[in-house]
Design a protein around this motif. Structure first.
Motif, short mmCIF file in Angstrom:
data_model
loop_
_atom_site.label_atom_id
_atom_site.label_comp_id
_atom_site.label_asym_id
_atom_site.label_seq_id
_atom_site.Cartn_x
_atom_site.Cartn_y
_atom_site.Cartn_z
N LEU A 99 3.81 16.85 -15.28
CA LEU A 99 4.51 15.64 -15.69
C LEU A 99 4.34 14.59 -14.61
CD1 LEU A 99 7.71 17.43 -16.99
CD2 LEU A 99 5.77 16.61 -18.35
N ILE A 100 3.67 13.52 -14.95
CA ILE A 100 3.32 12.46 -14.01
C ILE A 100 4.14 11.22 -14.34
CG2 ILE A 100 1.46 11.01 -13.11
CD1 ILE A 100 -0.50 13.15 -14.24
N THR A 101 4.99 10.79 -13.43
CA THR A 101 5.72 9.55 -13.62
C THR A 101 5.07 8.46 -12.77
OG1 THR A 101 7.80 10.67 -14.12
CG2 THR A 101 7.94 8.39 -13.41
N ALA A 102 4.71 7.36 -13.42
CA ALA A 102 4.07 6.23 -12.75
C ALA A 102 4.73 4.96 -13.23
CB ALA A 102 2.57 6.21 -13.05
N SER A 103 4.59 3.89 -12.45
CA SER A 103 5.21 2.62 -12.84
C SER A 103 4.19 1.50 -12.79
CB SER A 103 6.41 2.30 -11.94
OG SER A 103 5.98 1.87 -10.66
N ASP A 104 4.54 0.43 -13.49
CA ASP A 104 3.69 -0.76 -13.51
C ASP A 104 4.62 -1.96 -13.65
OD1 ASP A 104 1.44 -2.27 -13.47
OD2 ASP A 104 0.72 -1.72 -15.46
N THR A 105 4.21 -3.09 -13.10
CA THR A 105 5.00 -4.31 -13.21
C THR A 105 4.53 -5.08 -14.44
OG1 THR A 105 5.08 -4.39 -10.79
CG2 THR A 105 5.82 -6.35 -11.98
N ILE A 106 5.46 -5.27 -15.38
CA ILE A 106 5.11 -5.83 -16.68
C ILE A 106 6.11 -6.92 -17.05
CG2 ILE A 106 4.98 -5.32 -19.17
CD1 ILE A 106 3.96 -2.56 -18.44
N ARG A 107 5.59 -7.97 -17.65
CA ARG A 107 6.48 -8.98 -18.20
C ARG A 107 6.72 -8.64 -19.67
NH1 ARG A 107 7.94 -13.80 -16.43
NH2 ARG A 107 6.25 -13.93 -14.91
N VAL A 617 2.55 -16.12 3.29
CA VAL A 617 1.48 -15.26 2.81
C VAL A 617 1.90 -14.64 1.48
CG1 VAL A 617 0.05 -13.23 3.27
CG2 VAL A 617 0.69 -14.77 5.15
N GLU A 618 1.17 -14.90 0.43
CA GLU A 618 1.42 -14.30 -0.87
C GLU A 618 0.68 -12.97 -0.95
OE1 GLU A 618 0.15 -14.99 -5.53
OE2 GLU A 618 0.34 -16.73 -4.22
N LEU A 619 1.43 -11.90 -1.28
CA LEU A 619 0.83 -10.58 -1.45
C LEU A 619 0.59 -10.39 -2.95
CD1 LEU A 619 3.18 -8.61 0.99
CD2 LEU A 619 0.94 -9.63 1.49
N LYS A 620 -0.62 -10.67 -3.38
CA LYS A 620 -0.93 -10.67 -4.82
C LYS A 620 -0.86 -9.27 -5.40
CE LYS A 620 -3.82 -14.82 -4.61
NZ LYS A 620 -5.16 -15.43 -4.87
N GLY A 621 -0.21 -9.16 -6.56
CA GLY A 621 -0.12 -7.89 -7.26
C GLY A 621 0.78 -6.87 -6.60
N LEU A 626 5.97 -2.49 -1.39
CA LEU A 626 4.66 -2.47 -0.74
C LEU A 626 3.89 -1.21 -1.15
CD1 LEU A 626 5.69 -3.73 2.81
CD2 LEU A 626 4.60 -5.06 1.00
N SER A 627 3.74 -1.04 -2.47
CA SER A 627 3.14 0.17 -3.01
C SER A 627 1.62 0.16 -2.96
CB SER A 627 3.59 0.37 -4.47
OG SER A 627 4.99 0.49 -4.55
N ARG A 628 1.00 -1.00 -2.79
CA ARG A 628 -0.45 -1.11 -2.83
C ARG A 628 -1.04 -1.05 -1.42
NH1 ARG A 628 -1.40 -0.59 -8.31
NH2 ARG A 628 -0.33 -2.18 -9.53
N THR A 629 -2.06 -0.22 -1.25
CA THR A 629 -2.66 -0.04 0.07
C THR A 629 -3.24 -1.34 0.61
OG1 THR A 629 -3.19 2.28 -0.40
CG2 THR A 629 -4.45 1.21 1.35
N GLU A 630 -3.97 -2.06 -0.24
CA GLU A 630 -4.65 -3.27 0.24
C GLU A 630 -3.68 -4.34 0.70
OE1 GLU A 630 -4.83 -3.23 -4.34
OE2 GLU A 630 -4.98 -1.82 -2.66
N THR A 631 -2.56 -4.52 -0.02
CA THR A 631 -1.60 -5.54 0.40
C THR A 631 -0.74 -5.05 1.56
OG1 THR A 631 -0.36 -4.83 -1.56
CG2 THR A 631 -1.45 -6.96 -1.66
N ARG A 632 -0.51 -3.75 1.65
CA ARG A 632 0.19 -3.21 2.82
C ARG A 632 -0.65 -3.45 4.07
NH1 ARG A 632 1.66 1.19 0.53
NH2 ARG A 632 0.02 2.56 1.27
N GLN A 633 -1.95 -3.27 3.94
CA GLN A 633 -2.85 -3.56 5.07
C GLN A 633 -2.84 -5.05 5.40
OE1 GLN A 633 -6.87 -2.08 4.68
NE2 GLN A 633 -7.64 -3.44 6.27
N GLN A 634 -2.83 -5.89 4.37
CA GLN A 634 -2.76 -7.33 4.59
C GLN A 634 -1.48 -7.69 5.35
OE1 GLN A 634 -2.48 -9.60 0.97
NE2 GLN A 634 -2.71 -11.58 2.00
N MET A 635 -0.37 -7.08 4.96
CA MET A 635 0.91 -7.35 5.62
C MET A 635 0.85 -6.96 7.09
SD MET A 635 3.87 -5.79 6.90
CE MET A 635 4.01 -4.17 6.13
N LEU A 636 0.35 -5.76 7.39
CA LEU A 636 0.29 -5.30 8.78
C LEU A 636 -0.67 -6.14 9.62
CD1 LEU A 636 0.33 -1.40 8.42
CD2 LEU A 636 2.24 -2.92 8.99
N THR A 637 -1.78 -6.55 9.03
CA THR A 637 -2.75 -7.38 9.75
C THR A 637 -2.14 -8.73 10.11
OG1 THR A 637 -4.59 -6.27 8.63
CG2 THR A 637 -5.04 -8.41 9.65
#
Length: 652
Positions: A99-107, A617-621, A626-637
């Motif tokens: 059983l896999i629970t996942a989430s997504d941001t939806i309008r 700084v806008e963290l897109k998506g 801070l669930s996304r690796t690429e934006t978490r890296q952007q934040m730390l950088t």
């Protein structure tokens, strides 16, 4: 409206041993922002009922998130891609489906929401099914779909809840039995417009429901009578949000529940599901009872988490007490957290870590061979020198002892007048844990002392400490953060001219409040997803709920003090932008559904109008966590560059 895409099967068998390869003994270079931001290579490890299979979240070299399942006898591994969703939990049910629970941001019908969905994955056929997602627009686009119970007595069936229409054509939280083939759905019980929770027995039959009336601020627990009618067994008044929390069952099948903030350090109650007779199940004394651990196969409460400066897990069940003792003896001076077990409790999965050591997962076999190492969460940080955490207290200006965690840079024994980061947590009714934290360690490995005050309003230190933060935004809670600076300077730990405040969510608010209410205290300020305007926040909560009397609106109105608009405005950083003296870095996820992106936008506009130095700084998506690796890296950088520019290099 954006449709939920099904997860995609990773074709073919993946020849992957679960134990990840260890890094060699060569000298490890300083860890980069990329290494600290990386999603865990292995996470959310779950074990099947019979102990023959292990499921885990896995991050590929390209950053893709997958769920992988290892069959231990055959060594065969198969996987499924999570796609653009965010993995939240993994469980086996006793028929063998994952059983896999996942989430997504939806309008959906209004502002963006974080939509959670549970999928079943069949190891043998690789079939993937989206559970309880059909049956109308209401069910498909509400965020209340939840997995309740694994139904150990009925393979390939689970109990779930979702908002949908009831017999009165009103939207309510209803209870369903769902086949993991995704086809059969049986309505077990219908709620009403105030229903917020359910609990069932092992067969999936409803035992009780909890209703919360946000208009009258009452919470009621109803039991199912012999005539199939629900009757009121308990009522708690003056509850802005739900005042009863269903925790699980006792071995005898009694309902275990809590009434938050009713006792100083926490109490669990036990209720007879037929008569409503209630007794105390467990009462904490001197240290806060923070959470409970139910057995996933039976919902029986097997352990609790105890708070304080050095929180710990305490098992109630004798077999888990023995397993905990074995693991603690095997890994002395490390934090052991039991995370899953087989149905017979003969094999137990645990996470092992320290504040300076990234987590690894192990499996304890009670009958032998004793221990199997399953993998490391962050192999890219293996053998990297980390900061050292110290837990202590300091006296606030009014003499109250405030718990605080101090993380010193690696390799330093005697710190004097060091550049320092004050790092208040979010919540604010939350806390910091003395466990491995990528963000804290990232800053410490840059040579900065990191101070995390558990200001009044924090949980984990008793009811009085938490309630002392109510209606104290910009006041007592902020004073405690400021007093942490004064304490660190007096101790000779921090250079008063080199202190920066960094925070996220409420911590972001505290950072902005520090910049506006105590502008001479900080050399620089970083707010990630921080609140900037308190009246605007209350308006946004009302707009999201569609009413002025929803539970979340009640909670925030009560916590902030929405009946005193003048006080809210006086504590809102965006209305005090002209007081700012330090440069400010604002970062915010565009898909944040907790603190709306607009909060940082209006702060940036206020700083611009006041002619103050800032960067936005806008963290897109990105979401609130801070669930996304690429934006978490952007934040730390961005954070590292900003700190180096305004705070200077660290001590090492």
């Amino acid at each position: 409206m954006k449709k939920n895409k099904l997860l995609g099967f990773v074709s073919g068998s993946i020849c992957l041993a679960l134990a990840l390869p260890s890094i060699g003994s060569a000298k490890t270079p300083p860890a980069t922002a990329e290494a600290f931001a990386a999603a865990p290579s292995i996470s959310k490890v779950s074990i099947s009922a019979d102990g023959n299979r292990i499921a885990f979240g896995y991050t590929t070299a390209t950053g893709e998130t997958q769920v992988r399942v290892l069959d231990l006898p055959s060594k065969k591994t198969v996987g499924v891609s999570v796609g653009d969703k965010k993995l939240r939990s993994l469980y086996f049910e006793d028929g063998g489906d994952i059983l896999i629970t996942a989430s997504d941001t939806i309008r959906g019908f209004g502002p963006k929401s974080e939509i959670y969905r549970t999928f079943s994955f069949d190891f043998e056929t690789a079939n993937i099914r989206n559970l309880l997602a059909t049956g109308g627009m209401v069910r498909e686009y509400n965020s209340g779909v939840r997995l309740h119970s694994l139904l150990p007595d009925t393979p390939n069936r689970v109990i779930m809840s979702a908002y949908d229409v009831n017999n009165s054509d009103l939207i309510s939280l209803n209870l369903y039995e769902v086949a993991t083939n995704g086809v059969q759905v049986v309505t077990k019980a219908l709620g009403n417009s105030n229903t917020v929770d359910w609990i069932t027995d092992r067969s999936g039959s409803p035992l009780a429901r909890v209703d919360h009336d946000p208009e009258r601020m009452t919470t009621k627990l109803f039991l199912l009578g012999e005539n199939k009618q629900y009757w009121e067994a308990l009522r708690v008044d003056k509850t802005p949000s739900s005042g009863i929390s269903l925790m699980g069952l006792s071995r005898q099948g009694r309902i275990i529940f809590a009434k938050p903030f009713e006792s100083e350090f926490g109490e669990l109650f036990s209720m007879d599901p037929k008569t409503g007779a209630t007794t105390t199940f467990l009462r904490a004394d001197g240290t806060e009872l923070e959470s409970v651990f139910p057995d996933p196969w039976s919902d029986v409460v097997i352990g609790v988490s105890i708070g304080g400066l050095e929180p710990m897990d305490q098992m109630i069940s004798p077999d888990f007490q023995a397993a905990q003792a074995t693991l603690e003896a095997t890994f002395p001076d490390k934090i052991v957290s039991i995370t899953d077990t087989t149905q017979d409790r003969k094999k137990i999965v645990a996470r092992i870590e320290t504040p300076s050591t990234p987590p690894e997962y192990v499996m304890l076999n009670v009958e032998g061979p004793k221990l199997t190492r399953l993998g490391e969460a962050y192999p890219g940080l293996k053998n990297v020198p980390m900061g050292t955490l110290q837990a202590t207290t300091f006296k606030a200006r009014d003499g109250v002892e405030i718990p605080v965690y101090v993380t010193l840079p690696p390799g330093t024994q005697d710190i004097k007048n060091a550049p320092t980061i004050i790092f208040p947590h979010g919540g604010p009714e939350s806390r910091d844990e003395p466990r491995f934290d990528y963000w804290t360690q990232f800053m410490a490995t840059r040579g900065y002392v990191v101070i995390q005050p558990q200001f009044r309003g924090s949980t984990g230190f008793g009811k009085a400490h938490a309630l002392a933060g109510r209606r104290q935004w910009g006041k007592r809670m902020q004073d405690d953060v400021s007093d942490a600076v004064a304490w660190a300077v007096k101790e000779g730990l921090s250079d008063p001219k080199k202190v920066c405040i960094v925070g996220a969510s409420y911590g972001g608010y505290a950072a902005l409040a520090g910049a506006t209410l105590t502008p001479d205290l900080y050399r620089c300020v970083v707010s990630v997803a921080g609140v900037a305007d308190l009246p605007k926040m209350i308006e946004q909560e009302k707009a999201t709920a569609g009413t002025a009397r929803a539970a979340n609106v009640n909670y925030w109105s009560d916590h902030i003090g929405a009946d005193d608009r003048a006080a809210m405005e006086a504590a809102s950083p965006r209305r005090l932008a002209d007081q700012v003296r330090a440069p400010i870095l604002l970062m915010h996820g565009r898909d944040d559904t907790v603190v709306r992106f607009e909060q940082s936008t209006i702060m940036a506009n206020a700083l611009k109008a006041a002619g103050k130095p800032y960067k936005f700084v806008e963290l897109k998506g990105e979401d609130h966590w801070l669930s996304r690796t690429e934006t978490r890296q952007q934040m730390l950088t961005e954070l590292e560059a900003f700190l180096r520019e305004h705070l200077g290099p660290g001590v090492n």
